[in-house]
Design an enzyme around this catalytic site. Structure first.
Site, PDB file in Angstrom:
ATOM      1  N   GLU A   1      10.733 111.287  -8.652  1.00 52.12           N
ATOM      2  CA  GLU A   1      10.507 112.548  -9.349  1.00 52.12           C
ATOM      3  C   GLU A   1      11.805 113.083  -9.928  1.00 52.12           C
ATOM      4  O   GLU A   1      12.854 113.039  -9.276  1.00 52.12           O
ATOM      5  CB  GLU A   1       9.928 113.610  -8.401  1.00 52.12           C
TER       6      GLU A   1
ATOM      7  N   HIS B   1       8.476 115.224   7.874  1.00 51.83           N
ATOM      8  CA  HIS B   1       8.904 114.272   6.836  1.00 51.83           C
ATOM      9  C   HIS B   1       8.214 114.489   5.503  1.00 51.83           C
ATOM     10  O   HIS B   1       8.569 113.859   4.510  1.00 51.83           O
ATOM     11  CB  HIS B   1       8.672 112.839   7.307  1.00 51.83           C
TER      12      HIS B   1
END
Length: 472
Positions: free
Chosen positions: A205, A395
């Site tokens: 990203e 996470h």
């Protein structure tokens, strides 16, 4: 098995030891985040039955059902007390993790060339289920170099610079890797995938720093408001998956010889100090090094695109795994002990002053990188003094709907159009793969981070939002 959760605080629940449980279960979450997580909570209790487990079987706020261990599970065993290592406590994607790079350009400066950058990243980042990689290895010797040297081997061969290693967990390579314990099928699967994103929830990203909560920590990490960043989420590909498969099978055959019984065959394990335990740890470390090299190569490919298309430089903030078992020193019951700490879908979050941190980050604490879902936020956190669960935290967002369920609810084309209407450029390798990762298939990552901070596992540093997504 019926498991009862007793609230101990706003973000902490306890499972009292019953039956074969050797330690309690402790779940860090809010009530809302635990909705639909019953099967995962049962797995937390099952892990508390492993030989040599100490302190507690922990779960992070993004906990959800996994193979043997819940994803978001943390557990440590003491080899001196017959403690075991379990491949299910690491997962199939060994050393899956996150790498964050910070650019010397802000979002406004990138916007005019964003499409050019995304068009460059599209072919430069190999992804999907099949073959394709940044680095086509000429032979077994080069793969062995990656399995033992990790990111360092990649840097030594021109894929990055020395600073990358300083900002990488374990300086880019896990010690004690044993390529001899990596089977031929794993080698075959890994040889053609070095420097590839894979599929599923893995992504690259292009992001912007939308909010800074801790200016001092952000400055130490090299982050500032509105800055462009690149986040890479991937792991050890087919090589790591095959290693897990091979060693689970090997341990299943030997558990009776070691006098081990487990409540779920997916918790197959072996004593850390046994031949089977050492073999798995050696192979796991080799896969971890492959995962680090994989992210190193993808980062270098992204750097080349940014330099060419935007005239921008990308510097590494940090690289950290969230699927690994490590031998670490921790205090349990007032005694310093050497433990085998399993983190599956959980990120190590070292506190300020920890000797394993890079010198320039030691006073601040470890950067913790939490990927969100497409179209939502990702977070940078930091380890805190007195961090719990062996200095571990969440996470990611944590899946609540299966990939099949997600794909039935939205078309990939519609999802792409919706994201682009909100200013997020999308490059996907398949419409089905994009649909499977729709944001509403996951928990609210902001709620997960809030619970993690509220439970005393970490502290927020910055929030990042996507402006471009490259998806497998």
């Amino acid at each position: 098995m019926t498991v009862h959760l007793a609230a101990e605080g706003p973000y902490r629940f306890r499972i009292e030891p019953t039956g074969a449980m050797r330690v309690p279960g402790v779940v860090f979450a809010s009530r809302e985040l635990l909705h639909g997580a019953d099967k995962a909570i049962e797995q937390v209790a099952n892990v508390a039955m492993l030989p040599g487990v100490v302190d507690a079987s922990y779960a992070m706020p993004d906990v959800h059902w996994g193979y043997g261990f819940a994803i978001g599970g943390v557990a440590a065993t003491d080899p001196r007390e017959g403690g075991v290592v379990s491949p299910g406590g690491v997962g199939f994607d060994i050393s899956c993790g996150v790498r964050l790079l910070a650019a010397d350009i802000d979002a406004a400066g990138l916007r005019p060339v964003l499409e050019r950058v995304m068009d460059g990243l599209d072919p430069a980042i190999p992804r999907g289920m099949g073959k394709g990689a940044v680095w086509h290895l000429p032979g077994r010797r080069e793969l062995t170099g990656i399995l033992t040297g990790g990111s360092r081997y990649a840097v030594e061969h021109g894929h990055g610079d020395e600073r990358d290693l300083l900002r990488c967990e374990d300086a880019g390579a896990v010690a004690d890797a044993d390529p001899g314990q990596v089977g031929e099928r794993a080698v075959q699967r890994g040889a053609q995938q070095v420097g590839s994103l894979g599929s599923g929830n893995h992504f690259l990203e292009v992001q912007r720093v939308a909010e800074v909560y801790d200016p001092a920590a952000a400055e130490a990490f090299g982050l500032r408001p509105d800055q462009v960043c690149v986040m890479i989420h991937c792991g050890s590909r087919g090589l790591g998956h095959q290693i897990c498969t091979d060693h689970v099978r090997a341990m299943e055959k030997q558990m009776a010889r070691h006098g081990i019984t487990v409540p779920d065959r997916q918790l197959a394990c072996a004593p850390v100090d046994s031949a089977e335990g050492r073999a798995y740890l050696g192979a796991m470390a080799a896969a971890a090094n492959y995962g680090r090299a994989n992210r190193q190569l993808l980062a270098q490919a992204a750097r080349q695109v940014f330099r060419r298309a935007a005239g921008a430089r990308l510097d590494l903030v940090y690289d950290v795994s969230h699927n690994l078992a490590k031998l670490e020193d921790h205090e349990v019951g007032g005694e310093r002990r050497r433990l085998c700490v399993h983190r599956k879908g959980a990120t190590r979050a070292l506190p300020p002053g920890h000797p394993d941190l890079p010198p320039d980050l030691r006073e601040v604490g470890q950067p913790v990188l939490i990927p969100g879902t497409m179209g939502t936020s990702s977070y940078v956190l930091v380890g805190v003094p007195g961090g719990r669960a062996f200095h571990s935290t969440c996470h990611g967002a944590g899946r609540v709907r299966s990939r099949h369920q997600a794909a039935r609810g939205v078309s990939g084309r519609h999802l792409r159009d919706t994201m682009e209407a909100h200013g997020i450029a999308v490059r996907a390798s398949s419409w089905r793969g994009l649909a499977e990762e729709t944001p509403d298939a996951y928990k609210d990552v902001s709620a997960v981070v809030e619970a993690s901070e509220g439970a005393g596992l970490c502290r927020k540093v910055a929030r990042l939002t996507p402006i471009g997504v490259v998806k497998g």
